[in-house]
Design a protein around this motif. Structure first.
Motif, PDB file in Angstrom:
ATOM      1  N   ILE A 255      53.292 -42.008   9.778  1.00 57.00           N
ATOM      2  CA  ILE A 255      54.259 -41.250   9.025  1.00 57.00           C
ATOM      3  C   ILE A 255      55.618 -41.956   8.722  1.00 57.00           C
ATOM      4  CG2 ILE A 255      55.601 -39.130   8.806  1.00 57.00           C
ATOM      5  CD1 ILE A 255      53.336 -37.555  10.019  1.00 57.00           C
ATOM      6  N   TYR A 256      55.904 -42.688  10.189  1.00 59.74           N
ATOM      7  CA  TYR A 256      57.324 -43.349   9.860  1.00 59.74           C
ATOM      8  C   TYR A 256      57.036 -44.528   9.106  1.00 59.74           C
ATOM      9  CZ  TYR A 256      61.171 -45.871  11.534  1.00 59.74           C
ATOM     10  OH  TYR A 256      62.408 -46.718  11.561  1.00 59.74           O
ATOM     11  N   ARG A 257      55.995 -45.222   9.085  1.00 65.68           N
ATOM     12  CA  ARG A 257      55.772 -46.280   8.253  1.00 65.68           C
ATOM     13  C   ARG A 257      55.510 -46.118   6.806  1.00 65.68           C
ATOM     14  NH1 ARG A 257      51.833 -49.880  12.560  1.00 65.68           N
ATOM     15  NH2 ARG A 257      53.414 -50.668  13.944  1.00 65.68           N
ATOM     16  N   ASN A 258      55.180 -44.832   6.711  1.00 66.34           N
ATOM     17  CA  ASN A 258      54.932 -44.551   5.218  1.00 66.34           C
ATOM     18  C   ASN A 258      55.928 -43.619   4.556  1.00 66.34           C
ATOM     19  OD1 ASN A 258      51.738 -46.007   4.633  1.00 66.34           O
ATOM     20  ND2 ASN A 258      51.695 -44.994   6.528  1.00 66.34           N
ATOM     21  N   LYS A 259      56.819 -43.304   5.105  1.00 63.24           N
ATOM     22  CA  LYS A 259      57.837 -42.166   4.840  1.00 63.24           C
ATOM     23  C   LYS A 259      58.085 -42.398   3.176  1.00 63.24           C
ATOM     24  CE  LYS A 259      61.950 -42.999   6.159  1.00 63.24           C
ATOM     25  NZ  LYS A 259      63.277 -42.630   7.041  1.00 63.24           N
ATOM     26  N   ASP A 260      58.472 -43.591   2.789  1.00 59.88           N
ATOM     27  CA  ASP A 260      58.839 -43.923   1.339  1.00 59.88           C
ATOM     28  C   ASP A 260      57.748 -43.346   0.519  1.00 59.88           C
ATOM     29  OD1 ASP A 260      61.347 -44.452   2.278  1.00 59.88           O
ATOM     30  OD2 ASP A 260      61.213 -46.692   1.977  1.00 59.88           O
ATOM     31  N   ARG A 261      56.346 -44.022   0.788  1.00 62.70           N
ATOM     32  CA  ARG A 261      55.257 -43.712   0.176  1.00 62.70           C
ATOM     33  C   ARG A 261      54.933 -42.303   0.109  1.00 62.70           C
ATOM     34  NH1 ARG A 261      52.108 -44.230  -3.877  1.00 62.70           N
ATOM     35  NH2 ARG A 261      49.864 -44.484  -3.522  1.00 62.70           N
ATOM     36  N   ILE A 262      55.305 -41.422   1.271  1.00 61.47           N
ATOM     37  CA  ILE A 262      54.868 -40.100   1.266  1.00 61.47           C
ATOM     38  C   ILE A 262      55.940 -39.293   0.169  1.00 61.47           C
ATOM     39  CG2 ILE A 262      55.159 -38.010   2.882  1.00 61.47           C
ATOM     40  CD1 ILE A 262      54.473 -39.694   5.144  1.00 61.47           C
ATOM     41  N   ASN A 263      57.382 -39.804   0.367  1.00 60.68           N
ATOM     42  CA  ASN A 263      58.219 -39.105  -0.644  1.00 60.68           C
ATOM     43  C   ASN A 263      57.796 -39.459  -1.947  1.00 60.68           C
ATOM     44  OD1 ASN A 263      60.192 -37.736   1.348  1.00 60.68           O
ATOM     45  ND2 ASN A 263      61.059 -39.921   1.609  1.00 60.68           N
ATOM     46  N   GLN A 264      57.441 -40.575  -2.395  1.00 64.67           N
ATOM     47  CA  GLN A 264      56.833 -40.805  -3.880  1.00 64.67           C
ATOM     48  C   GLN A 264      55.719 -40.188  -4.202  1.00 64.67           C
ATOM     49  OE1 GLN A 264      55.712 -44.860  -4.204  1.00 64.67           O
ATOM     50  NE2 GLN A 264      54.785 -44.534  -6.412  1.00 64.67           N
ATOM     51  N   ILE A 265      54.861 -40.051  -3.175  1.00 63.42           N
ATOM     52  CA  ILE A 265      53.519 -39.120  -3.459  1.00 63.42           C
ATOM     53  C   ILE A 265      53.783 -37.597  -3.812  1.00 63.42           C
ATOM     54  CG2 ILE A 265      51.467 -38.153  -2.833  1.00 63.42           C
ATOM     55  CD1 ILE A 265      50.899 -40.953  -1.267  1.00 63.42           C
ATOM     56  N   TRP A 266      54.560 -36.906  -3.070  1.00 66.00           N
ATOM     57  CA  TRP A 266      54.877 -35.721  -3.170  1.00 66.00           C
ATOM     58  C   TRP A 266      56.009 -35.393  -4.241  1.00 66.00           C
ATOM     59  CZ3 TRP A 266      51.707 -32.055  -1.680  1.00 66.00           C
ATOM     60  CH2 TRP A 266      50.964 -32.613  -0.516  1.00 66.00           C
ATOM     61  N   ASP A 267      56.901 -36.490  -4.660  1.00 62.55           N
ATOM     62  CA  ASP A 267      57.769 -36.250  -5.883  1.00 62.55           C
ATOM     63  C   ASP A 267      56.853 -36.154  -7.286  1.00 62.55           C
ATOM     64  OD1 ASP A 267      60.006 -36.059  -4.443  1.00 62.55           O
ATOM     65  OD2 ASP A 267      60.640 -38.175  -4.654  1.00 62.55           O
ATOM     66  N   GLU A 268      55.814 -36.968  -6.980  1.00 65.82           N
ATOM     67  CA  GLU A 268      54.898 -37.251  -8.232  1.00 65.82           C
ATOM     68  C   GLU A 268      54.169 -35.754  -8.288  1.00 65.82           C
ATOM     69  OE1 GLU A 268      52.521 -40.451  -7.578  1.00 65.82           O
ATOM     70  OE2 GLU A 268      54.123 -41.856  -8.269  1.00 65.82           O
ATOM     71  N   LYS A 269      53.723 -35.220  -7.419  1.00 65.01           N
ATOM     72  CA  LYS A 269      52.869 -33.776  -7.123  1.00 65.01           C
ATOM     73  C   LYS A 269      53.870 -32.752  -7.531  1.00 65.01           C
ATOM     74  CE  LYS A 269      49.242 -34.979  -4.021  1.00 65.01           C
ATOM     75  NZ  LYS A 269      48.130 -34.595  -4.849  1.00 65.01           N
ATOM     76  N   TRP A 270      55.096 -32.610  -7.468  1.00 64.54           N
ATOM     77  CA  TRP A 270      55.986 -31.553  -7.774  1.00 64.54           C
ATOM     78  C   TRP A 270      56.754 -32.132  -9.223  1.00 64.54           C
ATOM     79  CZ3 TRP A 270      55.677 -26.671  -6.264  1.00 64.54           C
ATOM     80  CH2 TRP A 270      55.032 -26.178  -5.162  1.00 64.54           C
ATOM     81  N   SER A 271      56.729 -31.481 -10.179  1.00 62.63           N
ATOM     82  CA  SER A 271      57.541 -31.788 -11.356  1.00 62.63           C
ATOM     83  C   SER A 271      58.830 -30.677 -11.014  1.00 62.63           C
ATOM     84  CB  SER A 271      56.678 -31.388 -12.666  1.00 62.63           C
ATOM     85  OG  SER A 271      56.179 -30.172 -12.598  1.00 62.63           O
ATOM     86  N   LYS A 272      59.620 -31.519 -10.964  1.00 62.82           N
ATOM     87  CA  LYS A 272      61.142 -30.981 -10.607  1.00 62.82           C
ATOM     88  C   LYS A 272      61.944 -30.694 -12.005  1.00 62.82           C
ATOM     89  CE  LYS A 272      61.067 -32.807  -5.842  1.00 62.82           C
ATOM     90  NZ  LYS A 272      61.845 -33.542  -4.916  1.00 62.82           N
TER      91      LYS A 272
END
Length: 272
Positions: A255-272
């Motif tokens: 998770i630590y190594r993929n933190k930026d990737r996680i934020n990107q994925i979930w920003d795309e999953k939620w339309s804000k």
């Protein structure tokens, strides 16, 4: 044209940590309530009973998606490549192989596959991932405002997942043994959460969870209906729990190594 906002989610917006816990409670209650109409009909057929629960969990997965429509795109489709998928599955594969080697060395290895155990594993995969992660993790990654929202979501969901396994004491397990199971499931919960966060697909932890539980059910003679029935903590159990702790730590590193990737994925999953 004004964008359709969908259902307002006041608790998620104002008290997201509470919303994470409530999502677990509500889905657990719904799964339990869905059993009531068929409890008598399926009482003598454990396999069908478990498959029925799988069906209910699948329906709830779509309900979760609809509940947050149109803002939430859902969690069935993976957002990572096959190569990335293989990388995040390496810890559980290593763990499974090492675990079976240990049981063979200690003489505790058994292999007793049944249809009921397969259906139990599917029920655990679909049911527990729907309860503990399918709604809770998306809520945390959307509504928690802290920069540490990934860590907070991970902590809350994993602790709740592990703590609720204390209920296995009522199934006949010794308290000290069930405590070890709680520790083990907490750290495995960290890994399942990592799979969901990094892949963006709830199907990944569902499949891994089901396969893992099936291996445990058919090769661990101390398990009865998913409850550890041995009388006391022994060396093999301690070793197994240490493996669980190790896989949880590996998940935290992923998770630590993929933190930026996680934020990107979930920003795309939620339309804000």
């Amino acid at each position: 044209m004004e964008k359709k906002r969908g259902i307002p989610h006041f608790i998620c917006e104002k008290l997201p940590a509470l919303a994470i816990v409530l999502s677990v409670v509500i889905i657990t209650v719904l799964l339990a309530a869905a059993e009531l109409p068929v409890e008598g009909l399926l009482a003598d057929n454990d396999a069908l009973h478990n498959l029925y629960n799988v069906l209910v969990a699948i329906i709830l997965l779509f309900v979760i998606k609809l509940w947050f429509t149109p803002n939430y795109k859902g969690s069935l489709k993976s957002s990572i490549s096959l190569g990335e998928m293989i990388k995040i599955l390496i810890p559980v594969v290593v763990y499974a192989v090492a675990s079976e080697i240990v049981t063979i060395i200690t003489g505790d290895f058994v292999f007793k596959p049944t249809l009921t155990k397969l259906c139990m594993a599917l029920n655990a995969g679909f049911g527990e991932e729907t309860m503990f992660r399918a709604a809770a993790i998306p809520i945390g990654l959307m509504y928690l405002k802290s920069e540490k929202k990934i860590a907070y979501t991970l902590i809350i969901t994993s602790i709740v997942f592990g703590a609720l396994h204390f209920v296995n004491v009522t199934g006949g397990g010794a308290p000290s043994v069930i405590l070890m199971q709680v520790i083990a499931t907490t750290f495995m919960g960290i890994y399942f959460a990592a799979l969901f966060m990094i892949s963006g697909s709830i199907l990944i932890p569902i499949i891994v969870h089901a396969v893992w539980d099936y291996l445990c059910f058919v090769t661990d003679g101390s398990l009865e209906n998913g409850v550890m029935t041995q009388d006391a903590v022994n060396a093999p159990l301690v070793v197994a729990v240490l493996f669980d702790v190790a896989i949880g730590i590996a998940a935290i590193i992923m998770i630590y190594r993929n933190k930026d990737r996680i934020n990107q994925i979930w920003d795309e999953k939620w339309s804000k």
